[in-house]
Design a protein around this motif. Sequence first.
Motif, short mmCIF file in Angstrom:
data_model
loop_
_atom_site.label_atom_id
_atom_site.label_comp_id
_atom_site.label_asym_id
_atom_site.label_seq_id
_atom_site.Cartn_x
_atom_site.Cartn_y
_atom_site.Cartn_z
N ALA A 134 42.61 44.70 56.50
CA ALA A 134 41.97 44.72 57.14
C ALA A 134 42.31 46.72 58.04
O ALA A 134 42.63 45.90 59.17
CB ALA A 134 41.08 44.36 57.43
N THR A 135 41.17 47.44 58.03
CA THR A 135 40.94 48.69 58.82
C THR A 135 39.82 48.28 59.04
O THR A 135 38.74 47.50 58.76
CB THR A 135 41.39 49.60 58.45
N LYS A 136 38.93 48.88 60.12
CA LYS A 136 37.90 48.73 60.50
C LYS A 136 37.03 49.61 59.48
O LYS A 136 35.73 49.50 58.93
CB LYS A 136 37.50 50.71 61.66
N SER A 137 37.52 50.51 58.58
CA SER A 137 36.78 51.01 57.14
C SER A 137 37.08 50.10 55.84
O SER A 137 36.72 50.74 55.24
CB SER A 137 36.97 52.44 57.39
N ASN A 138 37.95 49.20 55.56
CA ASN A 138 37.91 48.72 54.92
C ASN A 138 38.67 47.10 55.13
O ASN A 138 39.34 47.04 55.78
CB ASN A 138 39.25 49.52 53.95
N LYS A 139 37.95 46.51 53.92
CA LYS A 139 38.55 45.03 54.15
C LYS A 139 38.92 44.95 52.73
O LYS A 139 38.77 44.87 51.99
CB LYS A 139 37.16 44.27 54.18
N PRO A 140 40.03 43.36 53.00
CA PRO A 140 40.34 43.60 51.54
C PRO A 140 40.05 42.49 50.87
O PRO A 140 38.58 42.22 50.99
CB PRO A 140 42.03 42.28 51.85
N PRO A 141 40.35 42.60 49.01
CA PRO A 141 39.57 42.44 48.29
C PRO A 141 39.43 40.70 47.97
O PRO A 141 40.73 39.95 48.97
CB PRO A 141 39.69 42.54 47.13
N ILE A 142 38.61 40.16 47.57
CA ILE A 142 39.18 38.58 47.13
C ILE A 142 39.37 38.28 45.33
O ILE A 142 38.55 38.57 44.66
CB ILE A 142 38.02 37.33 47.33
N ILE A 156 47.17 24.73 19.54
CA ILE A 156 46.41 25.63 20.24
C ILE A 156 47.41 25.91 21.23
O ILE A 156 47.82 25.49 22.17
CB ILE A 156 45.12 25.01 21.18
N ASP A 157 47.70 27.80 21.20
CA ASP A 157 48.72 27.98 22.06
C ASP A 157 48.78 29.74 22.54
O ASP A 157 49.35 30.29 22.83
CB ASP A 157 49.64 28.44 21.12
N SER A 158 47.03 29.71 23.06
CA SER A 158 46.70 30.72 24.18
C SER A 158 45.27 30.45 25.03
O SER A 158 44.69 29.29 24.43
CB SER A 158 45.81 31.37 22.56
N VAL A 159 45.19 30.88 25.19
CA VAL A 159 44.14 30.89 26.56
C VAL A 159 43.48 31.85 27.23
O VAL A 159 44.46 32.98 26.82
CB VAL A 159 44.47 29.57 28.32
N SER A 160 42.35 32.03 27.74
CA SER A 160 41.85 33.80 28.08
C SER A 160 41.71 32.89 30.11
O SER A 160 41.76 31.77 30.41
CB SER A 160 40.45 33.70 28.10
N LEU A 161 42.83 34.40 30.48
CA LEU A 161 42.44 34.41 32.11
C LEU A 161 41.37 35.30 31.97
O LEU A 161 41.58 36.82 32.03
CB LEU A 161 44.47 34.70 32.38
N ASP A 162 40.92 34.75 33.54
CA ASP A 162 39.74 35.10 34.06
C ASP A 162 39.40 35.83 35.15
O ASP A 162 38.96 34.77 36.57
CB ASP A 162 38.21 34.07 33.35
N GLY A 163 39.87 36.95 35.22
CA GLY A 163 39.94 37.15 36.79
C GLY A 163 37.87 37.85 37.20
O GLY A 163 38.26 38.40 38.69
N ARG A 164 37.11 37.98 37.05
CA ARG A 164 35.79 38.74 37.36
C ARG A 164 34.96 37.96 37.76
O ARG A 164 34.90 38.60 38.52
CB ARG A 164 35.55 38.33 35.72
N SER A 165 35.35 36.83 38.49
CA SER A 165 34.93 36.33 39.81
C SER A 165 35.48 36.89 41.14
O SER A 165 34.61 36.50 42.22
CB SER A 165 34.81 34.69 39.74
N SER A 166 36.55 37.52 40.89
CA SER A 166 37.37 38.10 42.12
C SER A 166 36.06 39.74 42.42
O SER A 166 35.40 40.05 42.09
CB SER A 166 38.34 39.60 41.64
N SER A 167 36.12 39.62 43.96
CA SER A 167 35.21 40.92 44.67
C SER A 167 35.71 41.29 45.79
O SER A 167 37.08 41.26 46.31
CB SER A 167 33.95 40.07 44.88
N ASP A 168 35.16 42.11 46.27
CA ASP A 168 35.90 43.18 47.19
C ASP A 168 34.04 43.62 48.28
O ASP A 168 32.88 43.61 47.76
CB ASP A 168 35.68 44.98 47.22
N PRO A 169 34.14 42.72 49.39
CA PRO A 169 33.34 43.24 50.34
C PRO A 169 32.00 44.30 50.78
O PRO A 169 31.31 44.40 50.71
CB PRO A 169 33.61 41.95 52.05
#
Length: 470
Positions: A32-40, A53-66
């Motif tokens: 992290a810098t003073k002007s940027n914080k890392p995402p989550i 059943i041989d498939s699943v969904s991968l869902d990263g939509r709860s990821s965020s950036d402060p």
Amino acid sequence: MNTVFKIAAYIFLPCAVIFSSCKKETSCEGCATKSNKPPIAVAGPDQVISLPIDSVSLDGRSSSDPDGSISNYLWTKISGPVTSNIIKPSDSITKVKSLVAGSYLFELKVTDNGGLSAKDTMRVTVNDAASQCSLTMIPIGVLSMPRDHLAAAAAGTKILFAGGWSSANQDVTSRVDIYDTVSQTWSTAELTQARYDISVIAIGNKIFFAGGTDDWFFTSRIDIYDVSSNTWSTAELSKARGRMAVAAIGNKVFFAGGDCFDGADGGTMINSVSDVVDIYDMSTNAWTVSHLSERRGSLEFAGTSLNNKFYVAGGFFHQWGASSYISNKVDVYDDVSGSWSTTTLTNARADIGTAVADNKIFWVGGHGLSGSSDEVEILDINLQTRNFHYLSQARGRIQTAIKDNKIIFFTGDYGDKVDIYNILTQTWCWSQSPFPVNYSGLVVSGNSIYVGGGTIGSSTDANQVWKLGF
């Protein structure tokens, strides 16, 4: 009694389920810098499926950036069998196909608009294909009239099959068939109002048959049968409705949500759903009213209780002139503190079935706006973890019962299969129903499970009562 005018009527796989959980570790590339914080990075919960059943969904939509936005997603497999195919690895949500039996670990890397990155992982466990088990349905008697959508419950030595819809008469019924498991004799009684879509619960020596509809009206009536005195009494809900979630905690009985009609005094009544929760305290004979976090119906089998908490899962919101939706909300009432909280289902569903065993809640099947669901979401109350399984057949309105350390998930509204979960071995199996009936009454009495009535095909009702063996 309050009534309102109605305008329109309206499991699996046996295989050992490996509940492996992957420890979530999030890492940041760069600093992290003073002007940027890392995402989550949030890769989502671990998942368990079973072949075919041989498939699943991968869902990263709860990821965020402060302090900015996420500009890039990247999914990769970091361990597991060679066979797998991530369809769109650079999308926030994607599918993985061609999975085989084994344990996979997938990593999500997210990069923000300032160039910093973070990672998270999730595990997918794939079980071998389902095995089939045996189920018998032994006839033990007949109802006084064939019908479906009937309510079933047991108290003491008595089993009651109440109300329902007669396909032959194209009408509702008030009939109650009563079976004494000791004398093995039958008798009949009548509800004070003919109806179906009744919510039923037994507590102590009393059975409550609450609400319902006669296909024109919803009712607030509760017919109460006292098995110890063989007498009936009545009470009233604060709002007329049907298909409520019901459960009991100690001496309290909860009737939550449900389908109803609403309208201002003198105005047009409209097809709707309710957020009302009627609470009856048997020890004080007092009624109180509370509310869910949102209005919803199609909750007939969606209520359960565990560790002094009442859970109401999913449901359907509909109202004339408003957009309909399926809810993923789970309302939780804590009887100790007298307060409500909420959590969510992974996937929104209505007409969910529920079961409780080994400090786990099973949310089973149901319907979404696009069709029926075969999903079983299993919440471990002690560990606060969730795992998943998939029924042998997608269906809703599944009734459940427990016998000999096994949970049975009966046919439901459209299915002809029965899924069985072994609590001790944590394995599943399924069976074709010997008599494919839907909308039956399922009830446990002593160490036996009984099924009564239901639809056979599209237009014929059963009058048979069976004892299940498995």
